[in-house]
Design a protein around this motif. Structure first.
Motif, PDB file in Angstrom:
ATOM      1  N   GLN A 241       0.834  -1.206   0.000  1.00  0.00           N
ATOM      2  CA  GLN A 241       0.000   0.000   0.000  1.00  0.00           C
ATOM      3  C   GLN A 241       0.871   1.259   0.000  1.00  0.00           C
ATOM      4  O   GLN A 241       0.552   2.242  -0.643  1.00  0.00           O
ATOM      5  CB  GLN A 241      -0.927   0.028   1.224  1.00  0.00           C
ATOM      6  CG  GLN A 241      -1.956  -1.083   1.243  1.00  0.00           C
ATOM      7  CD  GLN A 241      -2.814  -1.094  -0.007  1.00  0.00           C
ATOM      8  OE1 GLN A 241      -3.321  -0.067  -0.425  1.00  0.00           O
ATOM      9  NE2 GLN A 241      -2.953  -2.259  -0.615  1.00  0.00           N
ATOM     10  N   TYR A 242       1.992   1.183   0.725  1.00  0.00           N
ATOM     11  CA  TYR A 242       2.867   2.354   0.858  1.00  0.00           C
ATOM     12  C   TYR A 242       3.780   2.575  -0.354  1.00  0.00           C
ATOM     13  O   TYR A 242       4.341   3.651  -0.510  1.00  0.00           O
ATOM     14  CB  TYR A 242       3.687   2.284   2.151  1.00  0.00           C
ATOM     15  CG  TYR A 242       2.878   2.798   3.311  1.00  0.00           C
ATOM     16  CD1 TYR A 242       2.891   4.147   3.638  1.00  0.00           C
ATOM     17  CD2 TYR A 242       2.051   1.958   4.034  1.00  0.00           C
ATOM     18  CE1 TYR A 242       2.113   4.639   4.674  1.00  0.00           C
ATOM     19  CE2 TYR A 242       1.272   2.441   5.075  1.00  0.00           C
ATOM     20  CZ  TYR A 242       1.303   3.780   5.384  1.00  0.00           C
ATOM     21  OH  TYR A 242       0.527   4.270   6.412  1.00  0.00           O
ATOM     22  N   ILE A 243       3.935   1.565  -1.209  1.00  0.00           N
ATOM     23  CA  ILE A 243       4.747   1.781  -2.416  1.00  0.00           C
ATOM     24  C   ILE A 243       3.881   1.966  -3.658  1.00  0.00           C
ATOM     25  O   ILE A 243       4.401   2.322  -4.706  1.00  0.00           O
ATOM     26  CB  ILE A 243       5.783   0.652  -2.660  1.00  0.00           C
ATOM     27  CG1 ILE A 243       5.108  -0.669  -3.039  1.00  0.00           C
ATOM     28  CG2 ILE A 243       6.703   0.503  -1.456  1.00  0.00           C
ATOM     29  CD1 ILE A 243       6.076  -1.740  -3.535  1.00  0.00           C
ATOM     30  N   SER A 244       2.581   1.750  -3.541  1.00  0.00           N
ATOM     31  CA  SER A 244       1.745   1.774  -4.749  1.00  0.00           C
ATOM     32  C   SER A 244       0.740   2.915  -4.814  1.00  0.00           C
ATOM     33  O   SER A 244       0.365   3.329  -5.903  1.00  0.00           O
ATOM     34  CB  SER A 244       1.012   0.441  -4.905  1.00  0.00           C
ATOM     35  OG  SER A 244       0.141   0.229  -3.804  1.00  0.00           O
TER      36      SER A 244
ATOM     37  N   ASN B 115      -0.127   7.323  -0.071  1.00  0.00           N
ATOM     38  CA  ASN B 115       0.827   6.703   0.847  1.00  0.00           C
ATOM     39  C   ASN B 115       2.275   7.013   0.461  1.00  0.00           C
ATOM     40  O   ASN B 115       3.120   7.206   1.333  1.00  0.00           O
ATOM     41  CB  ASN B 115       0.610   5.193   0.924  1.00  0.00           C
ATOM     42  CG  ASN B 115      -0.632   4.844   1.730  1.00  0.00           C
ATOM     43  OD1 ASN B 115      -1.077   5.611   2.568  1.00  0.00           O
ATOM     44  ND2 ASN B 115      -1.199   3.688   1.462  1.00  0.00           N
ATOM     45  N   LEU B 116       2.579   7.088  -0.840  1.00  0.00           N
ATOM     46  CA  LEU B 116       3.920   7.491  -1.274  1.00  0.00           C
ATOM     47  C   LEU B 116       4.235   8.896  -0.772  1.00  0.00           C
ATOM     48  O   LEU B 116       5.363   9.205  -0.399  1.00  0.00           O
ATOM     49  CB  LEU B 116       4.026   7.458  -2.801  1.00  0.00           C
ATOM     50  CG  LEU B 116       4.264   6.086  -3.428  1.00  0.00           C
ATOM     51  CD1 LEU B 116       3.951   6.115  -4.919  1.00  0.00           C
ATOM     52  CD2 LEU B 116       5.696   5.624  -3.197  1.00  0.00           C
ATOM     53  N   GLN B 117       3.203   9.717  -0.739  1.00  0.00           N
ATOM     54  CA  GLN B 117       3.359  11.099  -0.292  1.00  0.00           C
ATOM     55  C   GLN B 117       3.752  11.174   1.185  1.00  0.00           C
ATOM     56  O   GLN B 117       4.351  12.139   1.625  1.00  0.00           O
ATOM     57  CB  GLN B 117       2.025  11.811  -0.529  1.00  0.00           C
ATOM     58  CG  GLN B 117       2.052  13.293  -0.382  1.00  0.00           C
ATOM     59  CD  GLN B 117       0.763  13.890  -0.924  1.00  0.00           C
ATOM     60  OE1 GLN B 117       0.503  13.859  -2.102  1.00  0.00           O
ATOM     61  NE2 GLN B 117      -0.056  14.402  -0.023  1.00  0.00           N
TER      62      GLN B 117
ATOM     63  N   THR C 253       5.747  -1.036 -14.628  1.00  0.00           N
ATOM     64  CA  THR C 253       5.442  -2.376 -14.122  1.00  0.00           C
ATOM     65  C   THR C 253       4.740  -2.241 -12.784  1.00  0.00           C
ATOM     66  O   THR C 253       5.198  -1.506 -11.909  1.00  0.00           O
ATOM     67  CB  THR C 253       6.718  -3.225 -13.901  1.00  0.00           C
ATOM     68  OG1 THR C 253       7.465  -3.276 -15.102  1.00  0.00           O
ATOM     69  CG2 THR C 253       6.375  -4.638 -13.461  1.00  0.00           C
ATOM     70  N   LYS C 254       3.623  -2.960 -12.660  1.00  0.00           N
ATOM     71  CA  LYS C 254       2.914  -3.002 -11.383  1.00  0.00           C
ATOM     72  C   LYS C 254       2.484  -4.441 -11.180  1.00  0.00           C
ATOM     73  O   LYS C 254       1.715  -4.981 -11.964  1.00  0.00           O
ATOM     74  CB  LYS C 254       1.692  -2.087 -11.427  1.00  0.00           C
ATOM     75  CG  LYS C 254       0.863  -2.120 -10.158  1.00  0.00           C
ATOM     76  CD  LYS C 254      -0.325  -1.181 -10.265  1.00  0.00           C
ATOM     77  CE  LYS C 254      -1.084  -1.121  -8.962  1.00  0.00           C
ATOM     78  NZ  LYS C 254      -2.139  -0.112  -8.986  1.00  0.00           N
ATOM     79  N   LYS C 255       3.056  -5.074 -10.168  1.00  0.00           N
ATOM     80  CA  LYS C 255       2.673  -6.442  -9.851  1.00  0.00           C
ATOM     81  C   LYS C 255       2.083  -6.416  -8.445  1.00  0.00           C
ATOM     82  O   LYS C 255       2.805  -6.177  -7.472  1.00  0.00           O
ATOM     83  CB  LYS C 255       3.879  -7.373  -9.941  1.00  0.00           C
ATOM     84  CG  LYS C 255       3.506  -8.822  -9.910  1.00  0.00           C
ATOM     85  CD  LYS C 255       4.654  -9.701 -10.367  1.00  0.00           C
ATOM     86  CE  LYS C 255       4.206 -11.156 -10.321  1.00  0.00           C
ATOM     87  NZ  LYS C 255       5.336 -12.061 -10.490  1.00  0.00           N
ATOM     88  N   ALA C 256       0.779  -6.615  -8.362  1.00  0.00           N
ATOM     89  CA  ALA C 256       0.062  -6.456  -7.096  1.00  0.00           C
ATOM     90  C   ALA C 256       0.735  -7.225  -5.965  1.00  0.00           C
ATOM     91  O   ALA C 256       1.062  -8.398  -6.101  1.00  0.00           O
ATOM     92  CB  ALA C 256      -1.386  -6.911  -7.257  1.00  0.00           C
ATOM     93  N   GLY C 257       0.943  -6.509  -4.852  1.00  0.00           N
ATOM     94  CA  GLY C 257       1.525  -7.123  -3.664  1.00  0.00           C
ATOM     95  C   GLY C 257       3.020  -7.343  -3.735  1.00  0.00           C
ATOM     96  O   GLY C 257       3.617  -7.820  -2.789  1.00  0.00           O
ATOM     97  N   GLU C 258       3.646  -6.983  -4.881  1.00  0.00           N
ATOM     98  CA  GLU C 258       5.062  -7.318  -5.023  1.00  0.00           C
ATOM     99  C   GLU C 258       5.971  -6.177  -5.448  1.00  0.00           C
ATOM    100  O   GLU C 258       7.011  -5.958  -4.849  1.00  0.00           O
ATOM    101  CB  GLU C 258       5.215  -8.471  -6.024  1.00  0.00           C
ATOM    102  CG  GLU C 258       6.636  -8.966  -6.126  1.00  0.00           C
ATOM    103  CD  GLU C 258       6.783 -10.044  -7.179  1.00  0.00           C
ATOM    104  OE1 GLU C 258       7.658  -9.904  -8.045  1.00  0.00           O
ATOM    105  OE2 GLU C 258       6.012 -11.017  -7.132  1.00  0.00           O
ATOM    106  N   ARG C 259       5.625  -5.455  -6.527  1.00  0.00           N
ATOM    107  CA  ARG C 259       6.580  -4.457  -7.028  1.00  0.00           C
ATOM    108  C   ARG C 259       5.899  -3.340  -7.795  1.00  0.00           C
ATOM    109  O   ARG C 259       4.807  -3.506  -8.326  1.00  0.00           O
ATOM    110  CB  ARG C 259       7.627  -5.096  -7.919  1.00  0.00           C
ATOM    111  CG  ARG C 259       7.094  -5.446  -9.295  1.00  0.00           C
ATOM    112  CD  ARG C 259       8.154  -5.993 -10.211  1.00  0.00           C
ATOM    113  NE  ARG C 259       8.585  -7.293  -9.740  1.00  0.00           N
ATOM    114  CZ  ARG C 259       9.708  -7.884 -10.114  1.00  0.00           C
ATOM    115  NH1 ARG C 259      10.520  -7.293 -10.935  1.00  0.00           N
ATOM    116  NH2 ARG C 259      10.020  -9.073  -9.663  1.00  0.00           N
TER     117      ARG C 259
END
Length: 127
Positions: free
Chosen positions: A21-24, A28-30, A59-65
């Motif tokens: 949640q904090y990287i996507s 939260n990134l803010q 690239t967006k891989k849910a829960g991973e990167r």
């Protein structure tokens, strides 16, 4: 000029789901990465003080990167990625940051910036 790729592995005591949640999410990134973060589709706007940098989510891989490409560096292979890794045996959680510095002399400074940002993330989530 060829940019220099580097990788950091930083252990962090938090659940992978919460970390994602904090990287996507821009809001939260803010809280830890930039002063202000907005997104329109795949284009993210990161603001530090009075400087705005635009990056495309590639690239967006849910829960991973999450992996972004700075729009100003579209003529090279550089990107920055934040990946969540969970050790299969110990279940320890780490963030793997991959980024590029303009040259060898800037790698240590760039790593230090990332370590400071991740420290801010730890503080934000109480890890």
């Amino acid at each position: 000029m060829e940019k220099v790729k580097f990788e950091l592995e930083i252990p962090i005591h938090a659940s992978p789901n919460m970390l994602y949640q904090y990287i996507s999410s821009p809001s939260n990134l803010q809280e830890w990465f930039a002063d202000k973060v907005n997104s329109r589709g795949k284009i993210f706007s990161f603001v530090w003080e009075d400087t705005e940098e635009l990056a495309e989510l590639i690239t967006k891989k849910a829960g991973e990167r999450m992996r972004w490409k700075w729009l100003e560096s579209e003529d090279d292979e550089s990107f920055f990625e934040i990946k969540i890794e969970v050790d299969a045996l110990t279940k320890d959680v780490s963030l793997i940051v991959t980024d590029f510095a303009d040259d060898e002399d800037e790698v240590e400074e760039s790593k230090q910036l990332w370590e400071n940002q991740i420290e801010e993330l730890r503080h934000t989530i109480g890890a």
